[in-house]
Design an enzyme around this catalytic site. Structure first.
Site, mmCIF file in Angstrom:
data_model
loop_
_atom_site.group_PDB
_atom_site.id
_atom_site.type_symbol
_atom_site.label_atom_id
_atom_site.label_comp_id
_atom_site.label_asym_id
_atom_site.label_seq_id
_atom_site.Cartn_x
_atom_site.Cartn_y
_atom_site.Cartn_z
ATOM 1 N N GLU A 40 12.513 -21.519 -0.397
ATOM 2 C CA GLU A 40 12.264 -21.750 0.599
ATOM 3 C C GLU A 40 12.619 -20.509 1.954
ATOM 4 O O GLU A 40 13.718 -19.749 0.799
ATOM 5 C CB GLU A 40 13.798 -22.115 1.604
ATOM 6 N N TYR A 93 3.714 -16.125 -3.731
ATOM 7 C CA TYR A 93 4.332 -17.010 -3.286
ATOM 8 C C TYR A 93 2.997 -18.138 -3.706
ATOM 9 O O TYR A 93 3.181 -18.390 -4.614
ATOM 10 C CB TYR A 93 5.172 -17.862 -3.190
HETATM 11 C C1 LIG Z 1 9.417 -10.226 -2.445
HETATM 12 C C2 LIG Z 1 9.756 -8.925 -2.914
HETATM 13 C C3 LIG Z 1 10.410 -9.770 -4.018
HETATM 14 C C4 LIG Z 1 8.499 -8.635 -3.440
HETATM 15 O O1 LIG Z 1 8.442 -7.648 -4.956
HETATM 16 P P1 LIG Z 1 7.566 -6.951 -5.158
HETATM 17 O O2 LIG Z 1 8.238 -6.676 -6.985
HETATM 18 O O3 LIG Z 1 7.139 -6.004 -4.909
HETATM 19 O O4 LIG Z 1 6.077 -8.027 -5.764
HETATM 20 P P2 LIG Z 1 5.087 -7.211 -6.845
HETATM 21 O O5 LIG Z 1 4.362 -6.427 -7.039
HETATM 22 O O6 LIG Z 1 5.383 -8.521 -7.935
HETATM 23 O O7 LIG Z 1 3.729 -8.784 -5.861
HETATM 24 C C5 LIG Z 1 2.884 -9.220 -6.505
HETATM 25 C C6 LIG Z 1 1.662 -9.148 -5.544
HETATM 26 O O8 LIG Z 1 2.641 -9.682 -4.232
HETATM 27 C C7 LIG Z 1 2.636 -9.436 -3.096
HETATM 28 N N1 LIG Z 1 3.150 -8.900 -2.130
HETATM 29 C C8 LIG Z 1 4.060 -8.436 -2.800
HETATM 30 N N2 LIG Z 1 5.085 -7.713 -1.672
HETATM 31 C C9 LIG Z 1 4.097 -7.766 -0.609
HETATM 32 C C10 LIG Z 1 4.081 -7.164 0.575
HETATM 33 N N3 LIG Z 1 4.961 -6.524 1.055
HETATM 34 N N4 LIG Z 1 3.334 -7.420 2.170
HETATM 35 C C11 LIG Z 1 2.020 -8.658 1.424
HETATM 36 N N5 LIG Z 1 1.838 -8.818 -0.108
HETATM 37 C C12 LIG Z 1 3.009 -8.686 -1.279
HETATM 38 C C13 LIG Z 1 1.016 -9.307 -3.346
HETATM 39 O O9 LIG Z 1 -0.623 -9.420 -3.424
HETATM 40 C C14 LIG Z 1 1.396 -8.235 -4.729
HETATM 41 O O10 LIG Z 1 -0.214 -7.677 -5.950
HETATM 42 P P3 LIG Z 1 -0.639 -6.199 -5.173
HETATM 43 O O11 LIG Z 1 0.944 -5.258 -5.123
HETATM 44 O O12 LIG Z 1 -1.337 -6.068 -6.552
HETATM 45 O O13 LIG Z 1 -0.837 -6.682 -3.768
HETATM 46 C C15 LIG Z 1 10.387 -8.115 -2.770
HETATM 47 O O14 LIG Z 1 9.273 -7.505 -1.941
HETATM 48 C C16 LIG Z 1 11.788 -8.246 -1.729
HETATM 49 O O15 LIG Z 1 12.401 -7.659 -2.718
HETATM 50 N N6 LIG Z 1 11.828 -7.733 -0.837
HETATM 51 C C17 LIG Z 1 12.682 -8.739 -0.505
HETATM 52 C C18 LIG Z 1 13.339 -9.488 -1.200
HETATM 53 C C19 LIG Z 1 13.035 -11.158 0.334
HETATM 54 O O16 LIG Z 1 12.816 -11.192 0.642
HETATM 55 N N7 LIG Z 1 12.876 -11.748 -1.024
HETATM 56 C C20 LIG Z 1 12.725 -13.030 -1.395
HETATM 57 C C21 LIG Z 1 12.931 -13.932 -0.188
HETATM 58 S S1 LIG Z 1 13.668 -14.950 -1.278
#
Ligand SMILES: CC(C)(COP(=O)(O)OP(=O)(O)OC[C@H]1O[C@@H](n2cnc3c(N)ncnc32)[C@H](O)[C@@H]1OP(=O)(O)O)[C@@H](O)C(=O)NCCC(=O)NCCS
Length: 155
Positions: free
Chosen positions: A112, A123
């Protein structure tokens, strides 16, 4: 259930503090995480900056917290420290959870999220589809209400 060593909790909470913007009010307290693990249904995974399980004493770059009940896994929290983002660690953490769920013979994985969270892109890339919503479920620190969107993936 994995017993949460003091060291793991400290590393997990360091990522929690760095990763979640206070505005959204999404971060859990240490007590909430520890209590979830005491239920026996929850588990966590800490990843290193190199995308491996963290070694003793090593800094964690990200984590998942999940709950597994009645043949289904729920991703409760996913976080990557901002200094280690956009190198695939978030995707790797979710894939690891899918792998574990498959190994347990589970059929579906849920999560969620607040509507508009950029994590949605990650996701959807992995194959999650929206299956429901809870209007005005989240409340920001400024009092704004935001919908929760539920995603699911059959595995
Ligand atoms: C969401 C989160 C875990 C992503 O972590 P990350 O290690 O940067 O993710 P990845 O590098 O594996 O990203 C994979 C793909 O997802 C998408 N993506 C990830 N973060 C993104 C962002 N901020 N904006 C747009 N696309 C995004 C992209 O398509 C990315 O591929 P690309 O880098 O080749 O374009 C991180 O931004 C985070 O910790 N956010 C704060 C906490 C949060 O909101 N968690 C989720 C809800 S519980």
């Amino acid at each position: 259930m994995k017993a949460a060593g003091q060291d793991d909790m400290t590393r997990l909470m360091a990522v929690m503090t760095a990763a979640f913007e206070p505005t959204w009010g999404e971060a859990w307290t240490r007590r909430q995480v520890e209590d979830s693990l005491l239920t026996g249904y929850c588990d966590y995974f800490l990843v290193s900056p190199e995308g491996k399980p963290v070694a003793s004493g090593e800094q964690a770059a990200g984590f998942t917290l999940s709950r597994s009940v009645a043949g289904e896994t729920e991703l409760l929290l996913l976080a990557v420290d901002p200094q280690f983002r956009r190198r695939g660690l978030g995707a790797l953490l979710v894939e690891n959870l899918l792998h574990c769920a498959r190994a347990k013979g589970e059929s579906r994985i849920f999560l969620e999220m607040r509507r508009g969270n950029p994590a949605e892109r990650l996701y959807r890339k992995i194959g999650f589809q929206p299956v429901g919503e809870r209007p005005n479920y989240y409340r920001t620190t400024s009092g704004e209400r935001i919908d929760a969107v539920t995603f699911a993936l059959s595995i």
